[in-house]
Write an enzyme that holds these catalytic residues in place. Structure first.
Site, PDB file in Angstrom:
ATOM      1  N   HIS A 128     -13.536  14.678 -42.179  1.00 45.71           N
ATOM      2  CA  HIS A 128     -12.834  15.883 -41.734  1.00 45.71           C
ATOM      3  C   HIS A 128     -11.693  15.554 -40.777  1.00 45.71           C
ATOM      4  CE1 HIS A 128     -12.240  19.328 -38.994  1.00 45.71           C
ATOM      5  NE2 HIS A 128     -12.245  19.997 -40.141  1.00 45.71           N
ATOM      6  N   SER A 187      29.226  29.094 -34.764  1.00 40.52           N
ATOM      7  CA  SER A 187      27.969  28.364 -34.793  1.00 40.52           C
ATOM      8  C   SER A 187      26.895  29.307 -34.261  1.00 40.52           C
ATOM      9  CB  SER A 187      28.073  27.105 -33.930  1.00 40.52           C
ATOM     10  OG  SER A 187      26.837  26.429 -33.962  1.00 40.52           O
ATOM     11  N   ARG A 246      -7.659  17.484 -57.719  1.00 43.54           N
ATOM     12  CA  ARG A 246      -6.635  18.332 -57.102  1.00 43.54           C
ATOM     13  C   ARG A 246      -5.520  17.427 -56.629  1.00 43.54           C
ATOM     14  NH1 ARG A 246     -10.264  20.001 -51.822  1.00 43.54           N
ATOM     15  NH2 ARG A 246     -10.508  17.902 -50.999  1.00 43.54           N
ATOM     16  N   ARG A 263      30.142  22.089 -26.528  1.00 39.25           N
ATOM     17  CA  ARG A 263      30.039  23.434 -25.953  1.00 39.25           C
ATOM     18  C   ARG A 263      30.398  23.378 -24.475  1.00 39.25           C
ATOM     19  NH1 ARG A 263      24.320  26.369 -25.810  1.00 39.25           N
ATOM     20  NH2 ARG A 263      23.943  24.883 -24.138  1.00 39.25           N
ATOM     21  N   TYR A 293      26.789  24.339 -42.544  1.00 41.70           N
ATOM     22  CA  TYR A 293      25.912  23.260 -42.080  1.00 41.70           C
ATOM     23  C   TYR A 293      24.824  23.803 -41.170  1.00 41.70           C
ATOM     24  CZ  TYR A 293      28.400  23.512 -37.622  1.00 41.70           C
ATOM     25  OH  TYR A 293      28.913  23.958 -36.446  1.00 41.70           O
ATOM     26  N   ARG A 323     -19.776  26.579 -55.614  1.00 37.28           N
ATOM     27  CA  ARG A 323     -18.738  26.086 -54.716  1.00 37.28           C
ATOM     28  C   ARG A 323     -17.528  27.028 -54.664  1.00 37.28           C
ATOM     29  NH1 ARG A 323     -17.630  19.940 -56.088  1.00 37.28           N
ATOM     30  NH2 ARG A 323     -17.668  20.693 -58.242  1.00 37.28           N
ATOM     31  N   CYS A 382      23.185  26.120 -34.760  1.00 34.93           N
ATOM     32  CA  CYS A 382      22.814  25.031 -33.852  1.00 34.93           C
ATOM     33  C   CYS A 382      21.611  25.396 -33.003  1.00 34.93           C
ATOM     34  CB  CYS A 382      24.000  24.604 -32.999  1.00 34.93           C
ATOM     35  SG  CYS A 382      24.570  25.860 -31.857  1.00 34.93           S
ATOM     36  N   LYS A 435      -9.819  24.654 -57.688  1.00 36.86           N
ATOM     37  CA  LYS A 435     -10.943  23.876 -58.218  1.00 36.86           C
ATOM     38  C   LYS A 435     -11.314  24.356 -59.613  1.00 36.86           C
ATOM     39  CE  LYS A 435     -14.104  22.510 -55.365  1.00 36.86           C
ATOM     40  NZ  LYS A 435     -15.054  22.751 -54.270  1.00 36.86           N
ATOM     41  N   GLY A 477     -13.065  21.993 -46.747  1.00 40.17           N
ATOM     42  CA  GLY A 477     -14.121  22.118 -45.752  1.00 40.17           C
ATOM     43  C   GLY A 477     -14.178  23.454 -45.050  1.00 40.17           C
ATOM     44  N   MET A 491     -14.483  26.580 -46.443  1.00 36.86           N
ATOM     45  CA  MET A 491     -15.405  27.574 -46.988  1.00 36.86           C
ATOM     46  C   MET A 491     -16.688  26.888 -47.440  1.00 36.86           C
ATOM     47  SD  MET A 491     -12.761  30.119 -48.835  1.00 36.86           S
ATOM     48  CE  MET A 491     -12.125  28.761 -49.767  1.00 36.86           C
ATOM     49  N   ASP A 496      19.202  31.935 -28.593  1.00 44.40           N
ATOM     50  CA  ASP A 496      19.548  33.113 -27.800  1.00 44.40           C
ATOM     51  C   ASP A 496      19.584  34.371 -28.660  1.00 44.40           C
ATOM     52  OD1 ASP A 496      19.624  31.647 -25.550  1.00 44.40           O
ATOM     53  OD2 ASP A 496      21.716  32.006 -25.054  1.00 44.40           O
TER      54      ASP A 496
END
Lengths: 881, 881
Positions: free
Chosen positions: B454, B770, B338, B616, B858, B94, B838, B24, B103, B105, B775
């Site tokens: 809001h 891959s 802004r 797989r 990829y 402000r 993956c 601001k 909103g 602060m 996991d």
């Protein structure tokens, strides 16, 4: 093209050529050059074997010619010729790998005999019975080994004729008996192989050599190699040697002896022999042999010469030797020498004695004893304070005592053993085919065979109790029972054997724990002078701590605290703490646990007085303290369906609800370790208070407690930071309350890959690291130990995907790489960082060597493994300079 | 000592000083230097805030003096003086952080008023009502923000008086009303704070500045920062500015506008204003404001000037602006500009349009859209083929449709959401205190407030559907119901909202999946030109594959095969396969599964024709295909206790036995993945045959299938070797059967730490890697996703142990280090190695950036995430050079 040299005459080789000539070949060559009475012969190299295996099972080019040349040279030396009709040369063809694999591969004796040379041999020796006995043995062995005709077919015939002729032992068979047996043997060969027993001696030789090559890959040899971690690509050499005959009559014989007692290590000649027999008769345990001392009476000259030879060989090799010999008509021949397998007791005593005798140095003595083997000495023995009745006594073949269910079959023993049952394998005698059953049995009991029989040798190697030659036992495989006099004992009944005394006892006898003997104490003192790694112990009770201290532990590397909540008087309180609905209820339960925990720590710190004692805060997930969900559900349904009391039902439902809320799909990776400390800090706070208060109490009593607090399962510096602050706060509180200044190091277990990867960060605020290699192995491999060890790891080892069970032997390639990274990163930001290991690997020699190599400060292992770790650490220091 | 410069007059700053002055402050400075009508003021830096927080909440030395100096400068400029009894200066105070936190602060307006200056203001402006309204507002705001008196106490008083005076809106209150209200307000302050409302303007200013500093650390700001990953140490700046008044009468007003429509991106001025009001009235949604276009009628001059200003600011900042303005007696002031928050649709359209308009480059356009936000566009919408009745229509505040149970309370919404329930949060209006409920809700519905309220702003930011200002709804929090005309709808009932149309529908309406719009297609085409990473998809069905292709997937990176066994017609066969007692039974079941699997693969390969399709092999442990053990046990007990049929009991007992035999304590680390392939090779062989036969079938049909076979959970080269050979054997068989030549790459998932550590070995025989980062995250952290995400991960994030859920955003420090190691080691022995990812991280922008940085070929993600990954990959390419 000149082919590679595949064949070495004994006088061309030496002890150093073990890789190429195998252990037996190198020994024969060495003994030949020492001028010992070794029958002449030659060795076909392990390279030839490997090429045979690689080249679609054909003998490598040039080998046949080299064998023929060597044979000519032998023939010239002894003045006999293979296949000769006047003076036929007979040969033994024996395997011999670089590393001894006793009984695993094949041997053919008396090669060169056929329908004609047997007559020539009879004529030349004037001993028809001898010649026929040799031919009978040859057909049986050659057919078994080379032609793949089942050995038992011949044994049945032999037994049949022995019965018919009312003869107890083989050597009592007369020529006419033997002729009939031979005729029937040849008939068996004809009907099984659809051709006559091979008559051409050169062809016999070639086939025998190939059969020995083949035997490198027979199933029992493979199992043995897997068990003993012998590489598959070594191959075996083949030793072709002029036969000498222990079966030429009552002035001949054959035997095996150790230069020192392989069970006790005592410096006396120890062995056995059989009169009028060939080598395999002793090892196979068919007749019970005579102790070697008796040879002194029966053949004093041969005995004297043998004793001198033994002494010379032991000095030459500077180690206990296992020597095979044959006496042929009074003349001694040495057929083999090798480093003798021995019990741990014997290994320790021999090594210590040899230092005293000036034969070897202390360092060599330390290297002489296999640390894993010490497990044997640390075996249990019968509690002599208990009365028990001895059923029978056999030979004390492998020390230690064990109890278990009687099982007569190796497959059954394996099956039961895998199910977690304790079994004693009971056999007339064991053969290499029983090896898988031996692995899973607590101990072995045989009714036949001597101290060098198969069962005895293998059991000693495995460190399992063995009683053998217990002839009082009448074993009936068919009825599955043992009869001793009037008494009948059935399969599945419990017996106890004591391999140190040879006693067999019906039922289960309480066992007591071992102490270190004087020689072992000495050896370990030498080890302590050499090693750089500290040896700590994993112990959770004052009793364990005291035992470990006796065994030389220099600290506690891991004191687990979860068992303390499991005790019968505490579990309800722990459960109340978990079930608490309010903070007040939880605090109340913790309040009750505090003095109990304090008492625990008081006891342990007192027992470890003066030495570092690393206490791990609570590790398992809380649901482990609640009953099993399935059991609870079943109980509730049962009560409901059978009109149970409603108050009880609702109590159980309450517990079930909580258990379900806490239930985890993968508890190993769940809400446990420091995660509990983060989300339920009051539990850790209570534990820390208990530690600190116990410490203050001991200090006030004038003792010197040295607790260290260990945070489990950390994966980031933030976790450790929060919990370190929690600990410091409690320490400061107690300092304030007592006015004492308490220096308590705070460190962490490193047991997750992420902790290793970020050890530079974590190291900044840790006083020590302790690698928890059990969990680190689980996460690095993605193996749940509980699920993997019983299920796929054995198959993985069999398929050579894994060399070892990674929970027993630290995986250097994967887990080891993380450990190394953890140590280096940790010390990069904190050069003072103390680093140890407290997974079970801390007691495994190979893993100890690894820990030494990456510069850990200490290993920590179970109390019984402390001596093993001390020795292994010294060996690592010697081996890795 | 000269203190640091903490205070900058607006004409001393610029847009570049955002870190120091906040968004601001930097905007106000920039606009001041552009010559725009900005009321004069000064900014206190973020550094001052941080020093305040660090220095035990005291203003840093020298700050007060600098504020006073700046204030003098302002007073001089505007000819008014703070606290002056003739011409009093009023100030706004402000907050303004570097990153906008709308909103979150605090703000204080009308500062400088007291019992005396309020009279001076009335006199100076000739407008007593205005002066009293300002004072009333000031007491309320200052007391709330600075004195911590609950805001609602004042609101209650205000409502009470409004009712008493029969006034609907605040601005209709008359001076005598306001005086009474002010008196009662001051009484509240006196009774709550035990002192009078502060009268010294300089003291008011100092306290207000400190309160704004404090508000940086209020709970809702902390939550917002956590959700939006804003660092905690940025601090907020404070902007002190001369007040201008939108509440000076009917020729005054205040409003907010976007330079383009923030919902659609359309290039029209979009916003709202209120006549005779102060700024917070618009944002708070208390009165429903007028659309900005109406301003043109009401105040043509001001509107014209505002429109020009908007155009200038958008060109200047080269981005959509969100601008606050006030008109004071016909004169326009700009209070803030802004970068405007916008929906994904708007972001895309604005970016593409700005390229067309020559305002920005394609690369800038690609960087302008937050990839995560695209999720919104890819949101579901109502199925228009279905008939439904619209209950009411509100403002279409945030696009996308959602159904859920009505909930009136944010806490309840959070609780239900965590339990996995779908809820729609229904409120009169939302406040920043409701944010935790919004997070867990499917969507938000309010009866008050406009497009910039809001609820609307937050929902758009989160990409959740929002309908607001739906005034037809009569919401009764107490009775927990909504009344619409005659109709009553209770808490817990299902409703559906469509944030794109504003429709509210009773009950659940089927939703349909989105398609890419023309602008997004264009933007993604630009992204495709820029990115170097390929984008594949994780898809298990032909429908998924087709959807992913439409979204631009260049291949299938992960086709899971386990669901194929789970289908209703297949599960019994899969179970028969598992329960098989003999190899024949097992083969028979597999024989039945083969054509089914082949059909599956045929469909997928056909849908992906021409593109690589990575399949797989079976991954989960076999017990996942059997019923739950607890359920089985209960069923059996029930049957037994109630006299069930014995055949059924024994059938179930059989299954239970098998399920128990297969049961695992930690299935994640159990007998699954390639371990199944090793121990039960026939399953993998069947799957491979199905793949290869489907491929052959398609080739014969003239298509171009490109399957790749992926072996899961490999931890060593040996596993891959064995299974690669198994695959090759089947491929060769099918080649022999069909006469076709089939080139099928065989690779492996890298999803265990050990596979990363030994990737140099594994890489030697893999055609591709891959990374299975799901996991890999589980094992690296030792976190079971199923157990951790619901239990301790949220607490870990709250305690800042974790910055993100590591299953959503790839952990670069730990998991990333292993991935990097895996890539480098793998390529070190196999430079041709294709490497992808993956895990679910493949669709997360931060993780995509990481994948780019370590040189993957990829990423693969779920179909709906493919556009996100395409954009993220392009941004990574632009950002990382």
């Amino acid at each position: 093209m000149q082919s590679r040299k595949y064949v070495y005459l004994f006088n061309e080789g030496s002890a150093e050529m073990r890789d190429l000539l195998g252990g037996k070949g190198a020994g024969l060559a060495e003994m030949t050059s020492l001028g010992l009475p070794v029958p002449p012969g030659f060795t076909i190299t392990t390279e030839a074997c490997n090429e045979y295996s690689n080249e679609r099972k054909e003998l490598p080019a040039g080998l046949e010619e080299q064998i023929e040349d060597a044979l000519r040279s032998l023939e010239k030396k002894v003045g006999k010729t293979l296949g000769d009709l006047k003076n036929p040369l007979l040969l033994s063809v024996r395997s011999g790998a670089r590393i001894s694999m006793p009984g695993m591969m094949d041997t053919v004796l008396n090669l060169g005999l056929n329908d004609k040379t047997v007559q020539a041999l009879a004529a030349a020796t004037g001993n028809e019975r001898f010649a026929l006995d040799c031919y009978r043995r040859f057909i049986q062995m050659f057919s078994d080994i080379v032609l793949y005709v089942e050995f038992n077919r011949f044994e049945e015939v032999l037994e049949k004729f022995k019965a018919r002729f009312r003869v107890q032992y083989d050597h009592k068979l007369q020529p006419e008996h033997l002729k009939e047996i031979i005729a029937e043997y040849k008939e068996i060969v004809r009907s099984r192989t659809r051709s006559d027993f091979p008559q051409d001696p050169m062809n016999q030789l070639k086939k025998a050599v190939m059969a020995v090559f083949e035997s490198w890959n027979n199933p029992r040899a493979k199992v043995y190699r897997r068990l003993n971690k012998i590489p598959d690509d070594l191959g075996t050499a083949v030793n072709v040697q002029v036969m000498v005959f222990g079966n030429m009559g009552e002035n001949s014989g054959t035997g095996v002896a150790f230069t020192r007692d392989p069970a006790t290590g005592e410096n006396v000649l120890f062995g056995e022999y059989l009169i009028n027999a060939q080598g395999e008769d002793v090892v196979a345990g068919i007749r019970t042999p005579q102790p070697i001392s008796k040879l002194q009476e029966e053949m004093p000259e041969a005995y004297d010469q043998f004793q001198k030879t033994c002494s010379l060989l032991e000095k030459h090799y500077r180690d206990l030797q296992d020597i095979e010999f044959t006496v042929e008509e009074g003349k001694l021949y040495i057929l083999q020498t090798r480093s003798g397998k021995r019990t741990a007791t014997a290994a320790v005593k021999a090594a210590v004695d040899m230092v005293k005798e000036g034969l070897i140095s202390k360092e060599e003595a330390v290297l002489r004893v296999d640390p894993d083997q010490l497990n044997q000495v640390l075996h249990k023995r019968l509690d002599t304070k208990v009365q028990f009745q001895v059923l029978a006594t056999g030979l004390p073949a492998s020390p230690g005592a064990a109890s278990g269910m009687i099982t007569f079959d190796a497959n059954e023993a394996e099956r039961l053993g895998e199910d977690g049952e304790k079994v004693i394998l009971v056999r007339l005698e064991t053969t290499p085919d029983d090896i898988h059953g031996l692995v899973m049995a607590q101990g072995v009991l045989t009714s036949r065979g001597g101290m060098t029989s198969h069962a005895a040798v293998v059991a000693r190697g495995m460190g399992k109790p063995c009683v053998c030659g217990c002839e009082a036992l009448n074993i009936d495989y068919k009825e599955k029972k043992i009869t001793v006099g009037e008494q009948e004992i059935k399969e599945g009944e419990l017996i106890t054997i004591d391999g140190s005394t040879g006693q067999v006892i019906l039922g289960e006898v309480p066992l007591v724990s071992p102490e270190l003997g004087e020689e072992l104490q000495r050896l370990l003192t030498w080890a302590d002078e050499i090693r750089r790694l500290g040896v700590f112990t994993n112990a959770d009770t004052p009793a364990d701590v005291r035992r470990a201290r006796e065994f030389g532990a220099e600290g506690v590397g891991l004191c687990r605290t979860e068992h303390m909540f499991m005790a019968q008087d505490r579990l309800p309180i722990a459960q109340a703490m978990i079930m608490a609905k309010t903070q007040e209820e939880r605090d109340e339960a913790l309040e009750k646990l505090l003095p109990m925990q304090q008492e625990d720590f008081y006891g342990i710190l007192k027992a470890m007085d003066g030495l570092p004692t690393t206490i791990r805060l609570l590790d398992p997930p809380l649901h482990e303290f609640l009953p099993n969900i399935e059991d609870l559900s079943l109980e509730i349904m049962k009560l409901k369906l059978t009109g149970g009391e409603s108050g009880e039902i609702s109590r159980l439902e309450n517990i079930l609800r909580k258990a379900r809320a806490l239930q985890e799909l993968n508890p190993m990776l769940g809400h446990r370790g420091c995660r509990l400390g983060i989300t339920t800090p009051e539990i850790y706070a209570m534990q820390v208070r208990a530690i600190v208060q116990a410490t203050a109490q001991l200090k006030e009593e004038g003792l010197n407690p040295n607790p260290e607090i260990m945070i489990p399962l950390v994966m980031s510096i933030q976790e450790l930071k929060i919990l370190r602050e929690l600990c410091l706060e409690v320490i400061q509180q107690v300092e304030g309350e007592t006015g004492l200044k308490l220096e308590i190091p705070i460190g962490t277990m490193i047991e997750l890959p992420r902790a290793c990867l970020l050890a530079d960060q974590i190291g900044k605020i840790a006083d020590f690291f302790s690698f928890g290699t059990n969990d680190l192995t689980q996460t690095t491999f993605g193996f749940s130990r509980d699920d993997a060890e019983g299920k796929f790891i054995p198959q993985y080892i069999e398929k050579k995907i894994l060399a070892d069970n990674p929970f027993a032997v630290l995986d250097r390639d994967g887990v080891g790489k993380l450990v190394k990274m953890g140590v280096e990163l940790g010390r990069s930001t904190n050069p003072e960082l103390v680093v140890g290991i407290c997974g079970e690997h801390g007691g495994d020699p190979s893993s100890v060597e690894f820990c030494h190599s990456v510069g850990l400060n200490y290993v920590s292992c179970s109390p019984y493994r402390v001596p093993i770790a001390r020795l292994a650490a010294a060996q690592a220091a010697l081996r890795l300079k």
